[in-house]
Design an enzyme around this catalytic site. Structure first.
Site, PDB file in Angstrom:
ATOM      1  CE  LYS A 163       6.888   6.602 -15.514  1.00 58.17           C
ATOM      2  NZ  LYS A 163       6.367   8.288 -15.672  1.00 58.17           N
ATOM      3  CB  CYS A 189       4.145  -0.362   0.753  1.00 58.46           C
ATOM      4  SG  CYS A 189       5.437  -1.357   0.185  1.00 58.46           S
ATOM      5  CB  CYS A 199       9.752  -1.821   1.024  1.00 63.80           C
ATOM      6  SG  CYS A 199       8.907  -3.116   1.365  1.00 63.80           S
ATOM      7  CB  CYS A 241       3.017   1.059   4.733  1.00 59.10           C
ATOM      8  SG  CYS A 241       4.037   0.097   5.578  1.00 59.10           S
ATOM      9  CG  HIS A 301       8.811  -1.188   6.176  1.00 61.51           C
ATOM     10  ND1 HIS A 301       7.827  -0.972   6.811  1.00 61.51           N
ATOM     11  CD2 HIS A 301       9.834  -0.263   7.800  1.00 61.51           C
ATOM     12  CE1 HIS A 301       7.427  -0.410   7.896  1.00 61.51           C
ATOM     13  NE2 HIS A 301       8.145  -0.032   8.710  1.00 61.51           N
TER      14      HIS A 301
END
Length: 110
Positions: free
Chosen positions: A57, A74, A76, A85, A89
């Site tokens: 995980k 982020c 995506c 990020c 995306h």
């Protein structure tokens, strides 16, 4: 040997021997086509394609005191600076029609 039904329809052994294989082939073809079409639109794919694949995980934890005035994370899984990020995306959304965006965390006093 013919079976006669009340409607007057006669089903001979020859008709039966032709009808059964045609029905079986039609049912099998319908089943295979439906499986193919459903797999094309509903394939379960991994969202994470490259980060920490050896881990069961992926979890990132940050202390609020360490964030500063603002942090952009982020969601995506396409960012080259993951977990932060980098705007990846936007390209992902354009290519897929998706609407994913980043998680933005701000301090109240900022």
């Amino acid at each position: 040997m013919a079976a006669v039904h009340n409607s007057g329809f006669r089903l001979t052994k020859e008709h039966f021997l032709v009808a059964v294989p045609v029905a079986v082939v039609s049912a099998a073809a319908g089943f295979l086509v439906s499986r193919y079409l459903s797999s094309r639109c509903c394939t379960k794919r991994h969202v994470n394609t490259s980060f920490s694949k050896d881990s069961p995980k992926v979890v990132h934890s940050f202390d609020m005191e360490d964030i500063g005035a603002k942090a952009v994370y982020c969601r995506c899984w396409k960012s080259k600076k993951f977990p932060y990020c980098d705007g990846a995306h936007a390209k992902h959304n354009e290519e897929t029609g998706d609407n994913v965006g980043p998680l933005i965390i701000r301090r109240k006093d900022a």
